[in-house]
Design an enzyme around this catalytic site. Sequence first.
Site, short mmCIF file in Angstrom:
data_model
loop_
_atom_site.label_atom_id
_atom_site.label_comp_id
_atom_site.label_asym_id
_atom_site.label_seq_id
_atom_site.Cartn_x
_atom_site.Cartn_y
_atom_site.Cartn_z
N CYS A 48 11.90 6.99 -2.57
CA CYS A 48 12.29 7.28 -3.95
C CYS A 48 13.45 8.26 -3.96
O CYS A 48 13.32 9.36 -4.48
CB CYS A 48 11.12 7.85 -4.74
SG CYS A 48 10.08 6.57 -5.41
N HIS B 4 9.61 6.06 9.53
CA HIS B 4 10.25 6.19 8.21
C HIS B 4 11.76 6.35 8.42
O HIS B 4 12.20 6.93 9.40
CB HIS B 4 9.69 7.41 7.46
CG HIS B 4 8.36 7.13 6.84
ND1 HIS B 4 8.19 6.97 5.49
CD2 HIS B 4 7.13 6.96 7.40
CE1 HIS B 4 6.92 6.73 5.23
NE2 HIS B 4 6.25 6.72 6.38
N ARG C 210 0.83 -1.21 0.00
CA ARG C 210 0.00 0.00 0.00
C ARG C 210 0.87 1.26 0.00
O ARG C 210 1.00 1.94 -1.00
CB ARG C 210 -0.93 -0.01 1.23
CG ARG C 210 -2.16 0.87 1.07
CD ARG C 210 -1.99 2.31 1.49
NE ARG C 210 -1.50 2.45 2.87
CZ ARG C 210 -1.04 3.59 3.35
NH1 ARG C 210 -0.99 4.68 2.60
NH2 ARG C 210 -0.60 3.65 4.59
N ASN D 218 9.22 3.42 4.77
CA ASN D 218 9.25 2.90 6.13
C ASN D 218 10.53 2.12 6.36
O ASN D 218 11.23 1.76 5.42
CB ASN D 218 8.06 1.94 6.35
CG ASN D 218 6.74 2.66 6.38
OD1 ASN D 218 5.92 2.50 5.50
ND2 ASN D 218 6.51 3.46 7.40
N HIS E 59 4.99 3.92 13.60
CA HIS E 59 5.07 3.92 12.14
C HIS E 59 6.27 4.80 11.81
O HIS E 59 6.20 6.02 11.91
CB HIS E 59 3.76 4.51 11.58
CG HIS E 59 3.72 4.65 10.10
ND1 HIS E 59 3.05 3.77 9.28
CD2 HIS E 59 4.25 5.59 9.26
CE1 HIS E 59 3.17 4.16 8.02
NE2 HIS E 59 3.91 5.26 7.98
#
Lengths: 313, 313
Positions: B249, B218, B16, B260, B216
């Site tokens: 990216c 990154h 996702r 993540n 969560h």
Amino acid sequence: MSDIPARIHIVEEGPREGFQAEPPGVPTAEKIRLIETLAATGVPEIDCASFVNPKVLPQMADALGIAEGIRREQGVTYSCMWLNDKGFLQAVESGLNLPALTSGSASDTFLERNNRRTPEAQLEGQRKLRALYDAHGLGSGPVYLFTAFGCNYEGEIPQEKVLARAADLVGLCEEAGSPPACIYLCDTIGAADPGLVRRLVGAVRDRWPDYPVALHLHDTRGLGIANAMAGLELGVARFDASVGGLGGCPFAGNPAAAGNIATEELALLCERMGIETGIDLGALIDAARLAEEIVGRSLPGKLSKAGVFNPRR
Amino acid sequence: MSDIPARIHIVEEGPREGFQAEPPGVPTAEKIRLIETLAATGVPEIDCASFVNPKVLPQMADALGIAEGIRREQGVTYSCMWLNDKGFLQAVESGLNLPALTSGSASDTFLERNNRRTPEAQLEGQRKLRALYDAHGLGSGPVYLFTAFGCNYEGEIPQEKVLARAADLVGLCEEAGSPPACIYLCDTIGAADPGLVRRLVGAVRDRWPDYPVALHLHDTRGLGIANAMAGLELGVARFDASVGGLGGCPFAGNPAAAGNIATEELALLCERMGIETGIDLGALIDAARLAEEIVGRSLPGKLSKAGVFNPRR
């Protein structure tokens, strides 16, 4: 948590260990440019070159040219590396700073394959080097123990074996009247984890409480910065690191050669932990970008892509 | 250190959040292939798609096709995401698992730029969603607080502000009779460090001792795995992560969108810390390699290049 050091000493390994892992052909002038750029970031020590057989390691055939070309900054140590007498004598000629290093390996198989020596031959070689250091008036230097956290050939090395191999090197220095300036535990192949760092650093300290432990960490499996954090929280105050994570060649089919932890990410972690490094993070990020420009590809370090997060807007 | 959980729940975000950050055009069949490969690794929950406006996010225009195409494994939760009523109703149609999520942002500026909503409008939207969840018989779900550790626009958000925004969301769930299943602190832009993780997790727990905290993270600035370790040592037992670190990216000029933390590196850290994840690390590394094959480039995760280190030879 209360052992966190107020300040740490970072040795920048990019120009030596990093370029050594690149394909030959990086121009000497570009190596010098990176070293001079790094020197302006506040990093206190830069490993500039290794004096080794150019047939084996053509990447370092220009070691003397590098040494002669660097415009020196005050307060920066410009170190170099060697494996034997011949290399050491070239290093003396180069005028670079000379860490009186003594090295060995926890894994005998790694030593055999990497240095083509038995443990006995390695010790004998180090003993001869130590005598040469004395002859040149060098005092104590660092002890490097390679594959301290494991080896691709032998797997995890039992702790007693690691300590025994370290004891060989420590004993050699002590007998020569030049006790180790520090004991480097090297995660040569990126096998460490934070728990293993805690256990091994603890064991080495228990055995040699007077000699500071240093860490040379590779980020082969993505745990490098967590391993560094474990070390910092134990009070380890000397680390090797590589600008941009230079030294890793994941695209060259040689993943085991992944680079050191990225200097700028270690410096960021320190800044966030309130630990002084003397480094200007923005300048170091610029140096990481220069390193990428020189090798013509993206390096593993992430901070240099994202830039510093500014908590105060 | 004694708070380390025996087992954690990892939500795989690659299909996702990862594919959402890729250029449009990843074939639906490839997304399904990755989801099915991930499901066979033992990862307990996979975020498969988001039901959002395909004009805004063409990468997820095939969300329904993904949902319909997956061959389900028993014991795996196939989740999805939405931002509003319309998206939720599509998600209901899809037959995917429905986490009754309530979301908001610590940074009002981020909310404005990312969701084009004021904090009041966001809360109102979440309240309507919660009513819809009730109408569909959904119970408690996770609360997501974006930019909890800082924001590119606002910098570090004062802790009282973070807690106030969290309290809005927690209060909304409590008033609806569905107290949060957990409170996700999201490091949306990779601004966290281990100390900040400790302070904010601690503050949220002090305020809501009955609701588990989830993370969560990154890996925008290279500290992701160290931040995860800090969370694990505090007993945080639910993490989002992305196979291979998919979602970043760095080559697309959008470094702020870094992915993540890599699921396989989190799983390795857990394995080394004695924490169960239910994941077969070798199979997950194969899934990371598949993800690289699908996007046609190297992903940030390092473990998938080096392979698992086998401590026993």
